[in-house]
Design an enzyme around this catalytic site. Structure first.
Site, PDB file in Angstrom:
ATOM      1  N   HIS A 170       2.175   3.219  -9.150  1.00 22.99           N
ATOM      2  CA  HIS A 170       1.962   1.830  -9.187  1.00 22.99           C
ATOM      3  C   HIS A 170       3.318   1.288  -9.990  1.00 22.99           C
ATOM      4  CE1 HIS A 170      -1.946   2.154  -7.485  1.00 22.99           C
ATOM      5  NE2 HIS A 170      -2.488   2.785  -8.294  1.00 22.99           N
ATOM      6  N   ASP A 190       0.838  -1.008   0.087  1.00 24.19           N
ATOM      7  CA  ASP A 190      -0.002  -0.104   0.106  1.00 24.19           C
ATOM      8  C   ASP A 190       0.708   1.268  -0.047  1.00 24.19           C
ATOM      9  OD1 ASP A 190      -2.577   1.284   0.092  1.00 24.19           O
ATOM     10  OD2 ASP A 190      -2.601   1.321   2.365  1.00 24.19           O
ATOM     11  N   ASN A 245     -11.079  -2.656  -4.998  1.00 24.90           N
ATOM     12  CA  ASN A 245     -10.266  -1.845  -5.724  1.00 24.90           C
ATOM     13  C   ASN A 245     -10.794  -1.144  -7.065  1.00 24.90           C
ATOM     14  OD1 ASN A 245      -6.893  -2.737  -4.712  1.00 24.90           O
ATOM     15  ND2 ASN A 245      -8.332  -0.979  -3.874  1.00 24.90           N
TER      16      ASN A 245
HETATM   17  C1  IPE Z   1      -5.573  -2.548   0.082  1.00 29.56           C
HETATM   18  O1  IPE Z   1      -5.066  -1.113   0.245  1.00 29.56           O
HETATM   19  C2  IPE Z   1      -5.232  -3.295  -1.120  1.00 29.56           C
HETATM   20  C3  IPE Z   1      -4.176  -3.299  -1.753  1.00 29.56           C
HETATM   21  C4  IPE Z   1      -2.864  -2.931  -1.077  1.00 29.56           C
HETATM   22  C5  IPE Z   1      -4.039  -4.154  -3.062  1.00 29.56           C
HETATM   23  P1  IPE Z   1      -6.543  -0.165  -0.103  1.00 29.56           P
HETATM   24  O2  IPE Z   1      -5.560   1.086  -0.672  1.00 29.56           O
HETATM   25  O3  IPE Z   1      -7.214  -0.502  -1.102  1.00 29.56           O
HETATM   26  O4  IPE Z   1      -7.044  -0.255   1.153  1.00 29.56           O
HETATM   27  P2  IPE Z   1      -7.863   0.956   1.820  1.00 29.56           P
HETATM   28  O5  IPE Z   1      -8.781   1.491   0.870  1.00 29.56           O
HETATM   29  O6  IPE Z   1      -6.975   2.124   2.386  1.00 29.56           O
HETATM   30  O7  IPE Z   1      -8.502   0.168   3.069  1.00 29.56           O
HETATM   31  C1  IPE Z   2      -1.636   0.084  -3.376  1.00 30.96           C
HETATM   32  O1  IPE Z   2      -1.401   1.515  -3.204  1.00 30.96           O
HETATM   33  C2  IPE Z   2      -1.968  -0.271  -4.734  1.00 30.96           C
HETATM   34  C3  IPE Z   2      -3.392  -0.936  -4.760  1.00 30.96           C
HETATM   35  C4  IPE Z   2      -4.302  -0.910  -4.031  1.00 30.96           C
HETATM   36  C5  IPE Z   2      -3.729  -1.067  -6.138  1.00 30.96           C
HETATM   37  P1  IPE Z   2      -2.783   2.519  -3.176  1.00 30.96           P
HETATM   38  O2  IPE Z   2      -3.107   2.774  -4.618  1.00 30.96           O
HETATM   39  O3  IPE Z   2      -3.813   2.096  -2.262  1.00 30.96           O
HETATM   40  O4  IPE Z   2      -1.912   3.700  -2.746  1.00 30.96           O
HETATM   41  P2  IPE Z   2      -2.648   4.975  -1.786  1.00 30.96           P
HETATM   42  O5  IPE Z   2      -3.225   4.261  -0.448  1.00 30.96           O
HETATM   43  O6  IPE Z   2      -3.587   5.682  -2.562  1.00 30.96           O
HETATM   44  O7  IPE Z   2      -1.371   5.736  -1.256  1.00 30.96           O
HETATM   45 MG    MG Z   3      -4.165   2.583  -0.492  1.00 35.15          MG
END
Ligand code: IPE
Ligand code: IPE
Ligand code: MG
Length: 240
Positions: free
Chosen positions: A38, A21, A69
């Site tokens: 990403h 994350d 997601n």
């Molecule tokens: C969890 O992260 C899913 C992945 C890292 C793939 P999210 O960014 O989706 O989780 P929330 O929304 O902060 O709970």
């Molecule tokens: C994790 O990083 C990757 C996925 C959930 C696909 P995020 O895209 O959730 O990154 P933040 O949490 O918005 O910084």
């Molecule tokens: Mg996230």
């Protein structure tokens, strides 16, 4: 990268799971589009998978895309899927070098046929390699348990089992993680303190380590730190 002396003294956990994350925030801090975050996150994954092999970790489970997601903009989702395809293509050409065994946890039927094919190819061609990477894609812990319950119910309807035959062990066998031991250590970088639907069943007695680093910046030293913290924990499993 050689492991730090501290971590070297004790055997690493057999199974480490990571919620990858913080990609979006990493990109935002740099004034870049989220997709750039990403892409950097995919590099971090490469680094950590290699490092886990160096350490002798047997299983690495990574959360790459959750069942929630899909709520993101279609641009971001398309960007993630494109990167995933690119990553898998590269993993397939470097297969012999990296020797990583791929497994996928999640409902892949929602991915494009091309991506599903790459996943199957990566899984089939890597079956004999060493570190097992369980890639969680369109994965949700609740979805996994519902799917397991449905499949068991189907076997009951087919006369294979009675409802009373359901035990924790039998239910586990219907999960994506069947035949994978539960993770001893679950790491969530990025500063968020929640599971976000990751490995709900398997994490019953896992040790959680939350780190303030964003995933694209996560390096071997962060994994060392998490493992060192894991070794300081006193695991009781309900005993004394
Ligand atoms: C969890 O992260 C899913 C992945 C890292 C793939 P999210 O960014 O989706 O989780 P929330 O929304 O902060 O709970
Ligand atoms: C994790 O990083 C990757 C996925 C959930 C696909 P995020 O895209 O959730 O990154 P933040 O949490 O918005 O910084
Ligand atoms: Mg996230």
């Amino acid at each position: 990268m050689t492991p730090s002396a501290d971590v070297n003294k004790l055997p690493p956990p057999r199974h480490i799971a990571i919620i990858m994350d913080g990609n979006g925030r990493w990109a935002k801090k740099r004034g870049l589009p989220r997709t750039a975050g990403h892409a950097a996150g995919a590099e971090a994954f490469r680094r950590i998978a290699n490092y886990c092999r160096t350490l002798g970790v047997e299983y690495l489970t990574v959360y790459a895309f959750s069942t929630e997601n899909w709520k993101r903009s279609s641009d971001e989702v398309a960007g993630i899927m494109r990167l995933l395809g690119k990553y898998l293509q590269e993993a397939l050409s470097d297969m012999e070098k990296n020797r990583v065994r791929f497994r996928f946890f999640g409902d892949l039927t929602r991915l494009t046929p091309e991506l599903q094919k790459l996943c199957m190819e990566a899984q089939n061609r890597s079956a004999d390699y060493d570190v097992q990477v369980n890639f969680c894609l369109n994965y949700g812990g609740r979805d996994e348990i519902v799917r397991a319950a449905k499949n068991f119910a189907r076997d009951v309807a087919d006369g294979k089992y009675q409802p009373e035959d359901l035990t924790e062990e039998r239910l586990s066998a219907y999960l994506y993680s069947a035949d994978v031991p539960d993770p001893e250590l679950i790491i969530r970088p990025s500063g968020e303190l929640r599971t976000s639907n990751f490995l709900l069943w398997q994490s019953a007695y896992s040790e959680y380590v939350f780190l303030n680093v964003l995933w694209p910046d996560f390096g071997p030293e962060d994994l060392d730190e998490a493992i060192a913290e894991y070794h300081r924990r006193n695991r009781r499993f309900g005993g004394v």
